[in-house]
Write an enzyme that holds these catalytic residues in place. Structure first.
Site, PDB file in Angstrom:
ATOM      1  N   GLY A  73       1.003  -3.255   0.221  1.00  0.00           N
ATOM      2  CA  GLY A  73       0.249  -4.199  -0.606  1.00  0.00           C
ATOM      3  C   GLY A  73      -0.402  -3.521  -1.795  1.00  0.00           C
ATOM      4  O   GLY A  73      -0.777  -4.173  -2.766  1.00  0.00           O
ATOM      5  N   THR A 104      -2.762  -1.294  -4.491  1.00  0.00           N
ATOM      6  CA  THR A 104      -4.149  -1.335  -4.969  1.00  0.00           C
ATOM      7  C   THR A 104      -4.681  -2.753  -4.984  1.00  0.00           C
ATOM      8  O   THR A 104      -5.791  -3.017  -4.527  1.00  0.00           O
ATOM      9  CB  THR A 104      -4.214  -0.742  -6.393  1.00  0.00           C
ATOM     10  OG1 THR A 104      -3.706   0.589  -6.347  1.00  0.00           O
ATOM     11  CG2 THR A 104      -5.635  -0.732  -6.926  1.00  0.00           C
ATOM     12  N   CYS A 105      -3.913  -3.680  -5.546  1.00  0.00           N
ATOM     13  CA  CYS A 105      -4.415  -5.035  -5.761  1.00  0.00           C
ATOM     14  C   CYS A 105      -4.933  -5.634  -4.463  1.00  0.00           C
ATOM     15  O   CYS A 105      -6.064  -6.109  -4.393  1.00  0.00           O
ATOM     16  CB  CYS A 105      -3.310  -5.897  -6.362  1.00  0.00           C
ATOM     17  SG  CYS A 105      -3.839  -7.585  -6.632  1.00  0.00           S
ATOM     18  N   HIS A 158     -12.675 -35.737 -20.645  1.00  0.00           N
ATOM     19  CA  HIS A 158     -14.097 -35.696 -20.945  1.00  0.00           C
ATOM     20  C   HIS A 158     -14.876 -36.037 -19.692  1.00  0.00           C
ATOM     21  O   HIS A 158     -14.504 -36.978 -18.979  1.00  0.00           O
ATOM     22  CB  HIS A 158     -14.438 -36.713 -22.041  1.00  0.00           C
ATOM     23  CG  HIS A 158     -15.904 -36.750 -22.356  1.00  0.00           C
ATOM     24  ND1 HIS A 158     -16.504 -35.781 -23.135  1.00  0.00           N
ATOM     25  CD2 HIS A 158     -16.884 -37.603 -21.981  1.00  0.00           C
ATOM     26  CE1 HIS A 158     -17.805 -36.053 -23.235  1.00  0.00           C
ATOM     27  NE2 HIS A 158     -18.060 -37.151 -22.544  1.00  0.00           N
TER      28      HIS A 158
HETATM   29  C1  LIG Z   1     -11.163  -2.474  -8.378  1.00  0.00           C
HETATM   30  C2  LIG Z   1      -9.945  -3.019  -9.057  1.00  0.00           C
HETATM   31  C3  LIG Z   1      -9.903  -4.353  -9.383  1.00  0.00           C
HETATM   32  C4  LIG Z   1      -8.779  -4.883 -10.020  1.00  0.00           C
HETATM   33  N1  LIG Z   1      -8.780  -6.198 -10.360  1.00  0.00           N
HETATM   34  C5  LIG Z   1      -7.721  -6.709 -11.006  1.00  0.00           C
HETATM   35  C6  LIG Z   1      -7.695  -8.074 -11.384  1.00  0.00           C
HETATM   36  O1  LIG Z   1      -8.639  -8.822 -11.138  1.00  0.00           O
HETATM   37  N2  LIG Z   1      -6.598  -8.543 -12.036  1.00  0.00           N
HETATM   38  C7  LIG Z   1      -5.542  -7.726 -12.335  1.00  0.00           C
HETATM   39  O2  LIG Z   1      -4.574  -8.186 -12.937  1.00  0.00           O
HETATM   40  N3  LIG Z   1      -5.534  -6.414 -11.980  1.00  0.00           N
HETATM   41  C8  LIG Z   1      -6.600  -5.901 -11.334  1.00  0.00           C
HETATM   42  N4  LIG Z   1      -6.587  -4.588 -10.959  1.00  0.00           N
HETATM   43  C9  LIG Z   1      -5.398  -3.770 -11.288  1.00  0.00           C
HETATM   44  C10 LIG Z   1      -4.275  -3.977 -10.256  1.00  0.00           C
HETATM   45  O3  LIG Z   1      -4.760  -3.698  -8.978  1.00  0.00           O
HETATM   46  C11 LIG Z   1      -3.103  -3.083 -10.609  1.00  0.00           C
HETATM   47  O4  LIG Z   1      -2.707  -3.344 -11.931  1.00  0.00           O
HETATM   48  C12 LIG Z   1      -1.907  -3.325  -9.686  1.00  0.00           C
HETATM   49  O5  LIG Z   1      -2.267  -3.143  -8.346  1.00  0.00           O
HETATM   50  C13 LIG Z   1      -0.782  -2.381 -10.076  1.00  0.00           C
HETATM   51  O6  LIG Z   1       0.294  -2.526  -9.185  1.00  0.00           O
HETATM   52  P1  LIG Z   1       1.316  -1.312  -8.976  1.00  0.00           P
HETATM   53  O7  LIG Z   1       2.312  -1.815  -8.024  1.00  0.00           O
HETATM   54  O8  LIG Z   1       1.734  -0.781 -10.280  1.00  0.00           O
HETATM   55  O9  LIG Z   1       0.437  -0.163  -8.325  1.00  0.00           O
HETATM   56  P2  LIG Z   1      -0.261  -0.132  -6.898  1.00  0.00           P
HETATM   57  O10 LIG Z   1      -0.616  -1.477  -6.418  1.00  0.00           O
HETATM   58  O11 LIG Z   1      -1.361   0.868  -7.051  1.00  0.00           O
HETATM   59  O12 LIG Z   1       0.848   0.421  -5.922  1.00  0.00           O
HETATM   60  C14 LIG Z   1       1.284   1.733  -6.002  1.00  0.00           C
HETATM   61  C15 LIG Z   1       1.526   2.245  -4.609  1.00  0.00           C
HETATM   62  O13 LIG Z   1       2.196   3.493  -4.720  1.00  0.00           O
HETATM   63  C16 LIG Z   1       1.717   4.337  -3.715  1.00  0.00           C
HETATM   64  N5  LIG Z   1       1.983   5.720  -4.102  1.00  0.00           N
HETATM   65  C17 LIG Z   1       1.293   6.488  -4.959  1.00  0.00           C
HETATM   66  N6  LIG Z   1       1.862   7.680  -5.062  1.00  0.00           N
HETATM   67  C18 LIG Z   1       2.941   7.673  -4.246  1.00  0.00           C
HETATM   68  C19 LIG Z   1       3.921   8.632  -3.919  1.00  0.00           C
HETATM   69  N7  LIG Z   1       3.917   9.863  -4.428  1.00  0.00           N
HETATM   70  N8  LIG Z   1       4.894   8.285  -3.041  1.00  0.00           N
HETATM   71  C20 LIG Z   1       4.948   7.038  -2.500  1.00  0.00           C
HETATM   72  N9  LIG Z   1       4.024   6.101  -2.782  1.00  0.00           N
HETATM   73  C21 LIG Z   1       3.039   6.416  -3.652  1.00  0.00           C
HETATM   74  C22 LIG Z   1       0.239   4.002  -3.619  1.00  0.00           C
HETATM   75  O14 LIG Z   1      -0.306   4.378  -2.344  1.00  0.00           O
HETATM   76  C23 LIG Z   1       0.231   2.498  -3.840  1.00  0.00           C
HETATM   77  O15 LIG Z   1       0.235   1.779  -2.630  1.00  0.00           O
HETATM   78  C24 LIG Z   1      -7.680  -4.033 -10.314  1.00  0.00           C
HETATM   79  C25 LIG Z   1      -7.711  -2.683  -9.963  1.00  0.00           C
HETATM   80  C26 LIG Z   1      -8.833  -2.180  -9.335  1.00  0.00           C
HETATM   81  C27 LIG Z   1      -8.847  -0.714  -8.974  1.00  0.00           C
END
Ligand SMILES: Cc1cc2nc3c(=O)[nH]c(=O)nc-3n(C[C@H](O)[C@H](O)[C@H](O)COP(=O)(O)OP(=O)(O)OC[C@H]3O[C@@H](n4cnc5c(N)ncnc54)[C@H](O)[C@@H]3O)c2cc1C
Length: 448
Positions: free
Chosen positions: A36, A38-39, A434
Site C-alpha cells: 500500500g 506511503t499513501c 444556490h
Molecule cells: C504525510 C504525507 C501525506 C500525504 N498526503 C497526500 C495527499 O493528501 N494527497 C496526495 O496526492 N499525496 C499525498 N502524499 C504523497 C503520496 O503519499 C505519494 O505521492 C504517493 O504515496 C507516491 O506513491 P509511490 O507509489 O510513488 O510511492 P510509495 O507509495 O512511497 O511506494 C513506494 C514503495 O516502494 C518501497 N521501496 C522503497 N525502496 C525500495 C526498494 N529498494 N526495494 C523495494 N521496495 C522499495 C517502499 O517501501 C514503498 O512501499 C502524502 C505523503 C505524506 C508523506
C-alpha cells in the site's frame, strides 16, 4: 537465478499494476515494508483521518461563536490512533496475503538494489526480469541542523503512530506535511510551534494563498518564520535554541523539511537508469527510463510527489507494458494539488508569480467566501478563490482556492482547464446551485 517476465520494485502505486491481463505472466513484486506504500500506511490516508478528527475538534471549539454551545473537552489520542491504524494495517496485511496467494506472483519481502542491466539483488538473491518497473517512492530529507544527528526525532513515517499526544510539539519545516500535521496536533490539543526558515509557509504555492495560510497559522500557533534551529539538546524532552533568540521546550520534534526520491538507494545507475540533478529517475512521456525494458513511476520520478499522479502513471505503465504498440503518454500540463490544513487549499495551474516571472499577460479575479451566500452564512472571514486567465483566449491559466472544502471546490475548475473550456463557458454554460459553495467559483469566474 530467478527470472521473471515482470518485476515491480515497490508495492505502493506499483502494486496496482498487476491485473488479470498478467495471469499468464510470471510476475514478481519487491516490497520490504507494508503493502500500500506511503499513501495508505503513512501518508494521505492516515493524515486525512487525523485531519478529520482535528476538524471536528476545531468545530467544537468554534461553534459557540455561532451560538451552538459545544465545548472541546479532550482528544483520546489512543482511541483515534488505534481506530485509524486498526482500519489501515489489516488492509496492508491483506494486500500482502493476496499477492502471496496468486500462483503467478512471487513476493520478495526485501529491498531491491540494482546490480546490472535488468538485474537486482534481493537480500543476497540475484533476480532478473524481462521488464522492471521502478516504483520505489521517496523518503524524508533530514536537514543539516546542529544537534540533530544523534538526537531522536519524528518524521511523517512515525508521528501519526505516537504512543501519546505530545503536550508540546515542535515542527521543523513549512511545507504541506508541516501544515497538515500542525493542524492535526494543534486541533487535538498539543501546543504546536513551527520553525521555518522561509518568510511564509508553503513555498511554491500562490503568494496570496501562502499569506492567508501563514497569517491564520500565526494567529493560531507559535510560528517562527525566517528562523532556523541553532542548537538542539535532548534528555527525554527537547530544548531547542532558535536563530531568533527564543528557546523552545518540547516533548516531540517532527522533522518535515521535504522528501527525496529513493533512486540512489536502489543504485539505479548500475542498471543504466539516468536520474536528474535532484536524483529523480528520468523517463520519457511513456514512462520508459533510459534503460531498455525498465519503466518508472510515482515519487521516484516526479517532484510533485502526489498520489493522484502516481495512480495515473501506474495506469499508463500497466497499459504500456501489455500494449507496447499503442503506448500511452502522461499529461503533466495541469497537476492539481491540495493541502488539508485549516484553512484547506486546492490549486491547479500557474500561480500569479509564475505568470509574472514568465512575462505572460493575464487577467486575475479574487472572490472571497464572505461575499458569497454560503460563505457569508458560515461567517468565513479569510477564504477566497483566485482565478487567472489568458486575456486573449480566455482559457483558465490557474486557480487557487483557500478555505472550507477548497480541494473539492477546485475540481470543477480542474475539469474546465483540462478540457479547454473558456472561463465564460465555465461560468455561463451551467447553472450553479444556490446557495451552495460552488457559487464562489462561479462568481470568481464572472469577475474575470
Ligand atoms: C504525510 C504525507 C501525506 C500525504 N498526503 C497526500 C495527499 O493528501 N494527497 C496526495 O496526492 N499525496 C499525498 N502524499 C504523497 C503520496 O503519499 C505519494 O505521492 C504517493 O504515496 C507516491 O506513491 P509511490 O507509489 O510513488 O510511492 P510509495 O507509495 O512511497 O511506494 C513506494 C514503495 O516502494 C518501497 N521501496 C522503497 N525502496 C525500495 C526498494 N529498494 N526495494 C523495494 N521496495 C522499495 C517502499 O517501501 C514503498 O512501499 C502524502 C505523503 C505524506 C508523506
Amino acid at each position: 537465478m530467478a527470472h521473471h517476465d515482470l518485476l515491480i520494485i515497490g508495492a505502493g502505486s506499483g502494486n496496482s499494476i498487476i491485473g488479470p491481463e498478467h495471469d499468464d505472466w510470471d510476475v514478481a513484486i519487491a516490497e520490504p515494508w507494508s503493502f500500500g506504500g506511503t499513501c495508505m500506511n503513512r501518508g494521505c490516508i492516515p493524515s486525512k483521518m487525523l485531519v478529520h478528527a482535528a476538524d471536528l475538534a476545531l468545530s467544537a471549539r468554534r461553534a459557540p461563536a455561532l451560538g451552538v454551545h459545544t465545548t472541546f473537552q479532550r482528544a483520546d489520542w489512543h482511541a483515534i490512533r488505534n481506530r485509524i491504524f486498526g482500519r489501515i494495517d489489516p488492509i496492508a496485511a491483506a494486500g500482502l496475503e493476496y499477492r502471496h496467494s496468486l500462483a503467478n506472483v512471487t513476493v520478495y519481502e526485501h529491498s531491491a538494489r540494482f546490480t546490472g542491466e535488468r538485474t537486482v539483488d534481493l537480500a543476497g538473491q540475484e533476480v532478473t526480469a524481462e521488464r522492471i518497473v521502478v516504483a520505489a517512492g521517496a523518503r524524508t530529507v533530514v536537514p543539516d541542523v546542529p544537534g540533530l544527528a544523534g538526537t531522536p526525532f519524528r518524521t511523517s513515517d512515525d508521528v501519526m503512530r505516537l504512543d501519546d499526544l505530545p503536550e508540546r510539539l515542535v515542527i521543523l519545516g513549512g511545507g504541506f506535511i508541516a501544515a497538515e500535521m500542525a493542524h492535526v496536533f494543534d486541533g487535538l490539543g498539543s501546543r504546536v510551534s513551527i520553525v521555518h526558515r522561509g518568510d511564509m509557509l508553503l513555498r511554491g504555492a500562490d503568494e496570496d494563498v501562502r499569506r492567508c495560510l501563514t497569517d491564520t497559522y500565526v494567529d493560531r500557533m507559535d510560528v517562527h518564520l525566517g528562523t532556523t534551529i541553532t542548537e538542539l539538546d535532548h534528555d527525554g524532552t527537547y530544548e531547542i535554541l532558535l536563530s531568533d533568540g527564543s528557546t523552545l521546550r518540547a516533548d516531540q520534534l517532527l522533522v518535515a523539511t521535504g522528501r527525496r526520491p529513493n533512486g540512489d538507494l536502489l543504485e539505479v545507475d548500475r542498471a543504466g537508469i539516468a536520474v536528474d540533478e535532484r536524483g529523480y529517475v528520468t523517463t520519457d512521456s511513456h514512462l520508459r527510463t533510459t534503460a531498455e525494458g525498465v519503466w518508472a513511476l510515482g515519487d521516484v520520478t516526479n517532484p510533485r510527489q502526489l498520489k493522484h499522479t502516481a495512480n495515473a502513471e501506474a495506469r499508463i505503465v500497466a497499459h504500456n507494458l501489455t500494449d507496447p504498440d499503442d503506448l500511452r503518454s502522461v499529461d503533466r500540463r495541469f497537476t492539481p494539488h491540495a493541502v488539508f490544513g485549516h484553512p484547506q487549499i486546492g490549486s491547479v495551474g500557474y500561480t500569479e508569480q509564475q505568470l509574472v516571472d514568465a512575462g505572460r499577460p493575464y487577467l486575475v479575479a479574487t472572490r472571497h467566501y464572505a461575499d458569497t451566500a454560503y460563505g457569508w452564512a458560515m461567517e468565513d472571514t479569510t477564504g477566497f478563490a483566485k482565478v487567472l486567465a489568458d486575456p486573449d483566449t480566455r482559457l483558465l491559466l490557474g486557480a487557487h482556492i483557500v478555505g472550507p472544502q477548497a480541494p473539492t471546490l477546485i475540481q470543477q475548475l480542474i475539469q474546465g482547464i483540462a478540457v479547454g473550456l473558456t472561463v465564460d463557458r465555465m461560468a455561463h454554460d451551467q447553472l450553479y446551485i444556490h446557495p451552495a459553495m460552488p457559487e464562489l467559483v462561479e462568481q470568481a469566474l464572472l469577475d474575470l
